[in-house]
Design a protein around this motif. Structure first.
Motif: not given
Length: 304
Positions: A14-17, A90-93, A117-133
């Motif tokens: 929630i806080s990260g959002g 959440t991924g970072f925690a 921190g690197m591990f946290s990227a695993c979580f948002f990679m499901t949506v980040c590339p499409a959003c960036e595109r």
């Protein structure tokens, strides 16, 4: 960080959002300028570039598209900023919970922070590339002075999907996005932690009691975290922007072709186009993200 207040993964989500929303609203105008500079054609002898620099780019966007032009393409990332940032924190925690603190006084070592921190990227990679595109196409579509191709986010998604499908269309540039964000997020959280520790803002006692950083400390550390992220991400981000905004078939071998073209036509400096707005944006946007995160964590703690 604000896992100082034990609210579990839901609190981080929630806080990260909320932090992601704060960062996007603060930094999107400079992000638009950055992308326009990154994607404008290489300079040709005798022909003036579309934008001579950051100030000229901002002026032309304002004159040609109004103030709203600086926020072009924001709806897609705004819709995704909250879940992306939520998944990141959440991924970072979670990355930290998967490890046993090995630093002094029971704290996590800086290496563990970087890996989390690197591990946290695993979580948002499901949506980040499409959003960036989608964001990049909407931001860049008027930089050439041509009629806008997309009327908005929904139309952009529809046309991309119809033209190239899900993977080759919406998720075009996923590999280079991973190259940008996995080390970038490691440096992001690492820099935040290093600055906080240098400010002596968080200590862990033998009873594992913790103190949350003040908002001023979060502001300073968060601002520096933005520089930490972009110090490693600016080159891959330029490649990603060019790849994601290019017409289909321009780069048949993907990011490799973009890298070759930049080196051939512009040299190494070509990878750093748009650096000025990137680093001007880095501090306020990242500070806003961490301040938003800490405020939300404190609110949830008081409400629990």
């Amino acid at each position: 960080m604000a896992d100082d207040i034990d609210l579990g993964m839901a609190g981080h989500f929630i806080s990260g959002g909320f932090g992601g929303m704060c960062a996007l609203i603060t930094g999107h105008p400079l992000d638009t300028i950055k992308l326009r500079l990154q994607t404008q054609p290489a300079a040709v002898t005798g022909i003036s570039p579309i934008y001579s620099g950051m100030a000229d780019c901002a002026r032309k966007i304002y004159l040609g598209e109004g103030f709203s032009g600086l926020y072009k393409g924001m709806l897609a990332p705004l819709a995704m900023a909250m879940p992306i940032s939520a998944l990141s924190f959440t991924g970072f925690a979670m990355g930290k919970k998967l490890q046993t603190p090995s630093g002094e006084d029971g704290r996590y070592s800086l290496t563990q922070i970087f890996l989390s921190g690197m591990f946290s990227a695993c979580f948002f990679m499901t949506v980040c590339p499409a959003c960036e595109r989608v964001k990049c196409l909407l931001q860049a579509q008027k930089s050439s002075g041509q009629t806008a191709r997309f009327s908005g986010v929904v139309d952009c998604v529809r046309q991309i999907y119809k033209e190239a499908g899900l993977v080759r269309g919406l998720y075009k540039g996923t590999f280079i996005t991973c190259i940008r964000d996995f080390p970038g997020m490691g440096f992001y959280f690492l820099t935040y932690e290093v600055v906080l520790r240098s400010l002596e803002s968080f200590r862990q006692t033998e009873t594992k009691s913790k103190r949350a950083p003040s908002l001023m400390q979060s502001c300073l550390a968060g601002g520096c975290a933005g520089f930490g992220y972009w110090s490693s991400a600016i080159g891959p981000d330029t490649v990603k922007s060019r790849l994601q905004t290019a017409p289909e078939g321009t780069y048949p071998n993907g990011a490799r072709d973009v890298v070759r073209e930049i080196l051939k036509k512009e040299g190494v400096s070509g990878f750093f186009k748009g650096s000025a707005p990137v680093f001007l944006r880095a501090m306020p946007a990242s500070a806003a993200q961490f301040i938003g995160f800490e405020i939300a964590m404190k609110f949830l703690h008081q409400s629990s």
